[in-house]
Design an enzyme around this catalytic site. Structure first.
Site, PDB file in Angstrom:
ATOM      1  CG  ASP A  54      -3.868  -2.160   0.377  1.00  0.00           C
ATOM      2  OD1 ASP A  54      -2.707  -2.812   0.771  1.00  0.00           O
ATOM      3  OD2 ASP A  54      -4.167  -1.019   0.980  1.00  0.00           O
ATOM      4  CB  SER A  95      -0.890  -0.097   1.069  1.00  0.00           C
ATOM      5  OG  SER A  95      -2.030   0.972   1.062  1.00  0.00           O
TER       6      SER A  95
END
Length: 361
Positions: A196, A55
């Protein structure tokens, strides 16, 4: 275990949205320590073989390894000193919602909370559009999750150098690893919906360690845990304590409605998996800890260093107005770990800069 030799060096950064400012500032401090001895042109990318990130940590890893494709070939385009601007300058635009967007998405309940436009614009402006995985200056482990095949998906440099089909633009890796569920839309790569990687590896350190131990081609290879130096940087944590009487009553809304800024299910999944990674990395890379080692006893060398800071009160991952608090948290983390950061810098300098890679073509 044998004495550390720092033969293969890894820098790993957790996920955490705007809280990525914390590791960005820590890395900038580490780069300044390197420059104090090696000169102003020294970069963090000169001293680590592998960068791993999930992320916001994936954005950090990609930013530090994207090459300058203009007049400074083979050098990083982005210095650690300018990395923080991604958060301070671009963060408020990325995590902004107009009233119309809130209404259209019912405040994020029927569509992603944020539009992709500002994030995509910031990524392409800072990284450019030409660099691809094979061009990265160092090995990469950038973590995403494939919702189509329902399996982990890793953006890595070495297969991209061998297989053109896997040689994706760095911007693809950036947008996929940033696609936090409920916050941003998924990102398509070759017909696969990627999100993510924090859904399974908010802390990517153990993934990077395993990737290093698998090396059988480029030097250095056939590594053992004794050969590793692993620096893992968190994005701040705060563990809200809940009583049995509270948790036992939660249904779907109890688990997903924000408390202390984030839904309990999200904080639990991210925090729990990260704590587990710290323990596994400590056991594998450092001297094995006592059977009941506390979290505070983990990550202080000699091969694995974990840099993390407590956030009290907690700071959500999408709160630009918390930038001053994040700056203060980073300063506190640097001050509290001043001796360890100096120790890490000294070891990196002693090991020396990594020779430039041979051309990819």
């Amino acid at each position: 275990m044998a004495e550390p030799n720092d033969k293969f060096r890894i820098l790993s950064v957790d996920g955490g949205g705007m809280r990525g400012l914390i590791p960005a500032l820590v890395i900038a401090d580490l780069e300044r320590r390197l420059q104090a001895e090696a000169g102003p042109d020294a970069r963090v990318a000169d001293y680590f073989h592998m960068f791993a990130g999930t992320s916001t940590g994936g954005l950090v890893a990609l930013s530090l390894t994207v090459p300058d494709q203009t007049g400074h070939l083979g050098r990083p385009l982005i210095s650690a000193a300018t990395l923080a601007e991604f958060y301070t300058a671009d963060g408020p635009k990325i995590f902004h919602r107009s009233f119309w967007h809130k209404l259209r998405t019912l405040w994020g309940f029927i569509a992603p909370k944020y539009g992709l436009g500002p994030l995509e614009e910031a990524v392409t402006r800072r990284m450019g559009t030409e660099a691809r995985l094979a061009d990265a200056l160092r090995e990469l482990v950038v973590v995403a999750y494939d919702m189509t095949d329902r399996e982990p998906y890793f953006f890595k440099r070495w297969p991209a150098r061998e297989d053109e089909a896997r040689n994706r633009p760095l911007t693809d890796a950036a947008l996929a690893t940033s696609a936090a569920p409920t916050y941003f839309p998924s990102h398509e790569v070759d017909g696969h919906a990627l999100v993510d990687g924090g859904v399974f590896a908010a802390n990517p350190t153990i993934a990077a360690v395993v990737e290093a131990l698998k090396r059988r081609g480029d030097e250095p290879h056939d590594l053992t845990p004794d050969d590793l130096l692993v620096i893992s940087i968190g994005t701040g944590h705060h563990e809200t304590e809940y009583t049995q009487s509270e948790v036992s009553r939660w249904g779907k809304l109890g688990w997903i409605l924000p408390q202390d800024g984030e839904p309990p299910i999200l904080a639990t999944v991210l925090g729990g998996s990260s704590d587990g990674v710290d323990h596994w990395t400590e056991t594998l890379v450092n001297e094995p800890p006592p059977p009941h080692a506390t979290a505070e006893a983990i990550g202080h060398g000699p091969r694995f260093f974990r840099l993390q800071v407590e956030l009290d009160p907690p700071i959500p991952m999408d709160q630009p107005e918390a930038l001053p608090a994040l700056q203060a948290a980073a300063n506190r983390l640097i001050a509290d770990n001043d001796a360890e950061l100096s120790r890490i810098a000294a070891r990196l300098l002693r090991a020396g800069p990594i020779p430039p890679d041979p051309p990819t073509s």
